[in-house]
Write a protein that holds these residues in place. Sequence first.
Motif, PDB file in Angstrom:
ATOM      1  N   THR A 138       0.882  -1.135   0.090  1.00  9.78           N
ATOM      2  CA  THR A 138      -0.045   0.023   0.008  1.00  9.78           C
ATOM      3  C   THR A 138       0.929   1.195   0.175  1.00  9.78           C
ATOM      4  O   THR A 138       2.158   1.153   0.217  1.00  9.78           O
ATOM      5  CB  THR A 138      -1.053  -0.115   1.243  1.00  9.78           C
TER       6      THR A 138
ATOM      7  N   ARG B 260      -4.451  -5.551   7.192  1.00 13.67           N
ATOM      8  CA  ARG B 260      -5.364  -4.673   6.538  1.00 13.67           C
ATOM      9  C   ARG B 260      -6.644  -4.305   7.114  1.00 13.67           C
ATOM     10  O   ARG B 260      -6.553  -2.883   6.604  1.00 13.67           O
ATOM     11  CB  ARG B 260      -6.041  -5.987   5.629  1.00 13.67           C
ATOM     12  N   THR B 261      -7.257  -4.491   7.859  1.00 10.78           N
ATOM     13  CA  THR B 261      -8.471  -3.698   8.799  1.00 10.78           C
ATOM     14  C   THR B 261      -8.396  -4.153  10.030  1.00 10.78           C
ATOM     15  O   THR B 261      -7.808  -5.201  10.376  1.00 10.78           O
ATOM     16  CB  THR B 261      -9.885  -4.305   8.105  1.00 10.78           C
TER      17      THR B 261
ATOM     18  N   CYS C 237     -13.093   0.997   8.938  1.00 11.13           N
ATOM     19  CA  CYS C 237     -12.853  -0.388   8.748  1.00 11.13           C
ATOM     20  C   CYS C 237     -13.685  -0.523   7.563  1.00 11.13           C
ATOM     21  O   CYS C 237     -14.991  -0.445   7.620  1.00 11.13           O
ATOM     22  CB  CYS C 237     -13.110  -1.285   9.929  1.00 11.13           C
ATOM     23  N   ASN C 238     -12.906  -1.080   6.520  1.00 10.89           N
ATOM     24  CA  ASN C 238     -13.989  -1.509   5.225  1.00 10.89           C
ATOM     25  C   ASN C 238     -14.405  -0.171   4.413  1.00 10.89           C
ATOM     26  O   ASN C 238     -14.492   0.667   4.983  1.00 10.89           O
ATOM     27  CB  ASN C 238     -14.539  -2.485   5.527  1.00 10.89           C
ATOM     28  N   ASN C 239     -15.037  -0.567   3.335  1.00 13.81           N
ATOM     29  CA  ASN C 239     -15.564   0.596   2.706  1.00 13.81           C
ATOM     30  C   ASN C 239     -16.714   1.244   3.413  1.00 13.81           C
ATOM     31  O   ASN C 239     -16.601   2.593   3.333  1.00 13.81           O
ATOM     32  CB  ASN C 239     -16.055  -0.093   1.441  1.00 13.81           C
TER      33      ASN C 239
ATOM     34  N   GLN D 222     -12.805   3.299   5.150  1.00 16.58           N
ATOM     35  CA  GLN D 222     -11.378   3.108   4.861  1.00 16.58           C
ATOM     36  C   GLN D 222     -11.121   3.084   3.431  1.00 16.58           C
ATOM     37  O   GLN D 222     -11.667   2.271   2.475  1.00 16.58           O
ATOM     38  CB  GLN D 222     -11.191   1.564   5.325  1.00 16.58           C
TER      39      GLN D 222
ATOM     40  N   TYR E  95      -5.738  -0.050   2.872  1.00 12.49           N
ATOM     41  CA  TYR E  95      -5.999  -1.256   3.601  1.00 12.49           C
ATOM     42  C   TYR E  95      -4.721  -1.696   4.283  1.00 12.49           C
ATOM     43  O   TYR E  95      -4.095  -2.702   3.886  1.00 12.49           O
ATOM     44  CB  TYR E  95      -6.643  -2.293   2.633  1.00 12.49           C
TER      45      TYR E  95
END
Length: 123
Positions: A5, A49-50, A89-91, A95, A98
Amino acid sequence: MSEATIFDKIISKEIPATIIYEDDEVLAFNDINPQAPIHFLVIPKIQIRTANDITVEQAQLVGKLYVAAANIAKQMGFAESGYRCVMNCNNDGGQTVYHIHLHVLAGKAMGWPPYQDTLKSKG
């Protein structure tokens, strides 16, 4: 490990960033799109990642993100007036990168809920 990333590239110094704190496990740097007068990110130097991917073994490392944020707040002089720490956290949580990261926002009074204008517009 997942694909590298932008944060991995900042950690490896491939991409420049205004670093405000660094140790063996944690890195803090100014956000390139600040949402408050003071806005920086605190990240672990390993990719997680999350928030959903944090393991029990990584709990102490995640705690170090908050300790770093508090120490920076003291050093920068806004610990007493206050600040907000957010980890998306997540879409749907907002976020976009990631690799977990703690947003630290300060320099103005924060409202609650954070998206008051959005809530009002939905009726």
